[in-house]
Enzyme design. Structure first.
Site, PDB file in Angstrom:
ATOM      1  N   TYR A  13     -12.952  17.053   2.263  1.00 15.50           N
ATOM      2  CA  TYR A  13     -13.495  15.859   2.223  1.00 15.50           C
ATOM      3  C   TYR A  13     -12.375  15.008   2.309  1.00 15.50           C
ATOM      4  CZ  TYR A  13     -15.776  11.992   0.084  1.00 15.50           C
ATOM      5  OH  TYR A  13     -16.249  10.795  -0.315  1.00 15.50           O
ATOM      6  N   GLY A  38     -13.735  23.720   3.983  1.00 10.08           N
ATOM      7  CA  GLY A  38     -13.486  22.752   5.284  1.00 10.08           C
ATOM      8  C   GLY A  38     -14.325  22.872   6.371  1.00 10.08           C
ATOM      9  N   TYR A 150     -10.337  23.626 -14.006  1.00 12.05           N
ATOM     10  CA  TYR A 150      -9.948  22.851 -12.876  1.00 12.05           C
ATOM     11  C   TYR A 150      -9.084  21.925 -13.217  1.00 12.05           C
ATOM     12  CZ  TYR A 150     -10.367  19.114  -9.351  1.00 12.05           C
ATOM     13  OH  TYR A 150     -10.218  18.118  -8.597  1.00 12.05           O
ATOM     14  N   ARG A 230     -18.359   7.071 -14.860  1.00 16.72           N
ATOM     15  CA  ARG A 230     -17.027   7.626 -13.888  1.00 16.72           C
ATOM     16  C   ARG A 230     -16.626   6.460 -12.989  1.00 16.72           C
ATOM     17  NH1 ARG A 230     -17.363  11.271 -16.667  1.00 16.72           N
ATOM     18  NH2 ARG A 230     -17.637  13.313 -16.383  1.00 16.72           N
TER      19      ARG A 230
HETATM   20  N1  UDP Z   1     -23.971  14.524 -12.285  1.00 14.73           N
HETATM   21  C1  UDP Z   1     -25.442  14.565 -12.483  1.00 14.73           C
HETATM   22  N2  UDP Z   1     -26.409  15.327 -11.769  1.00 14.73           N
HETATM   23  C2  UDP Z   1     -26.023  15.997 -10.674  1.00 14.73           C
HETATM   24  C3  UDP Z   1     -24.696  15.564 -10.310  1.00 14.73           C
HETATM   25  C4  UDP Z   1     -23.618  15.151 -11.114  1.00 14.73           C
HETATM   26  O1  UDP Z   1     -26.094  14.093 -13.386  1.00 14.73           O
HETATM   27  O2  UDP Z   1     -26.552  16.502  -9.895  1.00 14.73           O
HETATM   28  C5  UDP Z   1     -23.167  13.727 -13.176  1.00 14.73           C
HETATM   29  C6  UDP Z   1     -22.230  14.442 -13.873  1.00 14.73           C
HETATM   30  O3  UDP Z   1     -22.698  15.368 -14.815  1.00 14.73           O
HETATM   31  C7  UDP Z   1     -21.031  13.738 -13.902  1.00 14.73           C
HETATM   32  C8  UDP Z   1     -21.392  12.607 -12.855  1.00 14.73           C
HETATM   33  O4  UDP Z   1     -22.644  12.824 -12.540  1.00 14.73           O
HETATM   34  O5  UDP Z   1     -21.464  12.925 -15.367  1.00 14.73           O
HETATM   35  C9  UDP Z   1     -20.269  12.791 -11.677  1.00 14.73           C
HETATM   36  O6  UDP Z   1     -20.276  14.016 -11.498  1.00 14.73           O
HETATM   37  P1  UDP Z   1     -19.655  14.520 -10.232  1.00 14.73           P
HETATM   38  O7  UDP Z   1     -19.969  16.202 -10.172  1.00 14.73           O
HETATM   39  O8  UDP Z   1     -20.204  13.807  -8.819  1.00 14.73           O
HETATM   40  O9  UDP Z   1     -18.101  14.541 -10.126  1.00 14.73           O
HETATM   41  P2  UDP Z   1     -17.158  14.824 -11.319  1.00 14.73           P
HETATM   42  O10 UDP Z   1     -17.069  13.554 -12.209  1.00 14.73           O
HETATM   43  O11 UDP Z   1     -17.695  15.903 -12.152  1.00 14.73           O
HETATM   44  O12 UDP Z   1     -15.809  14.928 -10.682  1.00 14.73           O
END
Ligand code: UDP
Length: 342
Positions: A13, A38, A150, A230
């Site tokens: 991505y 990918g 991670y 975020r």
């Molecule tokens: N999130 C959610 N439902 C989903 C996917 C993500 O509530 O189906 C929330 C997740 O818990 C986090 C935010 O969205 O608080 C961003 O998550 P994402 O996986 O997109 O990115 P990360 O911050 O984990 O890298």
């Protein structure tokens, strides 16, 4: 003058969007990717694709044979916070070993410029409103540093880079992405993970009716609306940061936090998805997802001041719109695009 850049994970991505930016700037690009995550279709035809695995030293040697790279950009890796909580050694093992294999090859072939794709997930729960480069990776009393294996794997590679510089003179830049999102405004490049775990593409699938409901992981965080905050930064803005840092590498190694500086809650993002798509969808509140931190928002002062970088995509609606365009056109992702191309 154009340079030759080796881009690992260039079929992924963020990697594919960076390849597009490098090509546009007149550089030559060799993509090294095992195509597990990918997509062949995400590699623009002007780039050369070498299919290989960073776990395989012979495959890396083949990618260096007969070529001279001016710099390496390293994107390849396992990237899911949630998965890393279930399979920590996949991350602490593979992500680290693959980076070491690549650095070994860089040192052996005299490639002395390295850009590493890192993450805000290296920071633990800092409790800070925004995170600059001096924020503590670990809260003072934490036995483990970053919030997830991670994040830890990326942090370990950051530390290893310091040794690559000290011993082999490799100049490096670390770009710690906050939440990469959006898609290319005109080229057919977009986010397509299997399984998809990220908030925006999942919400777009809900708007498309491909999923029945949106699950929100936790609404009891200490944030204004109880859901996680975020910093969503457009993937093309991330790519632009890579170009800028490439020009600065010879001035010395440096780490940058790459985000907009604005925090959006999960609820706010879902509202943006509803506005952009014009579709409402059911939302179900679930318990917290292990590994998630309540608040990850960048303080981008350093990258602004030193690289003159600011995001061009300023609003969450604009970001979601770019993702929506491709998701709607190709709900089946690159596989569908490949079929359409015959
Ligand atoms: N999130 C959610 N439902 C989903 C996917 C993500 O509530 O189906 C929330 C997740 O818990 C986090 C935010 O969205 O608080 C961003 O998550 P994402 O996986 O997109 O990115 P990360 O911050 O984990 O890298």
């Amino acid at each position: 003058m154009g340079r030759t850049i080796l881009v690992t994970g260039g079929a992924g991505y963020v990697g594919s969007h960076c390849v597009a930016a490098l090509l546009e700037a007149g550089h030559r690009v060799v993509v090294f990717d095992n195509l597990h995550q990918g997509h062949r279709e995400a590699v623009l035809p002007q780039a050369e694709l070498v299919v290989g695995d960073l776990a395989d030293r012979d495959a890396i040697a083949a990618a260096f044979a007969g070529r001279r790279y001016d710099a390496i950009m390293h994107f390849a890796g396992n990237i899911q916070v949630g998965e890393s909580m279930r399979r920590p050694f996949l991350y602490l093992g593979d992500n680290v070993q693959c980076a070491v294999n690549l650095l070994e090859a860089a040192a052996a072939h005299g490639v002395s410029r390295f850009v590493f794709s890192s993450t805000c997930a290296i920071f633990g729960a800092t409790g800070r409103a925004s995170i600059d480069e001096d924020a503590p990776v670990a809260p003072e009393d934490a036995p483990v540093a970053p919030g997830s294996p991670y994040g830890e794997s990326k942090y370990l590679v950051e530390r290893i880079l310091a040794w690559a510089e000290r011993v082999h003179g490799i100049r490096y830049a670390i770009l710690r992405y906050f939440n990469a999102c959006g898609a290319h405004p005109h080229l057919p490049l977009f986010e397509d993970h299997d399984p998809e775990t990220h908030l925006i593409p999942i919400a777009l699938d809900c708007a498309l009716g491909r999923r029945e409901e949106m699950q929100v992981f936790g609404n009891d965080y200490d944030t204004p609306d109880g859901t996680c905050l975020r910093d969503y930064v457009h993937v093309c803005d991330l790519a632009a940061a890579h170009l800028r840092v490439l020009d600065r590498l010879d001035a010395g190694s440096r780490a940058y936090n790459v985000g907009s500086g604005n925090g959006h809650s999960v609820r706010e993002v879902l509202d943006a998805v509803r506005r952009v798509t014009g579709v409402d969808f059911p939302v179900r509140m679930l318990p917290r997802r292990p590994g998630d931190l309540p608040r990850l928002v960048a303080d981008p002062s350093r990258i602004r001041a030193e690289l003159g970088w600011t995001p061009r995509y300023a609003s969450i609606d604009e970001i979601v719109s770019t993702a929506w365009r491709w998701r709607r056109a190709h709900p089946g992702g690159y596989a569908e695009l490949a079929r359409a191309r015959g």
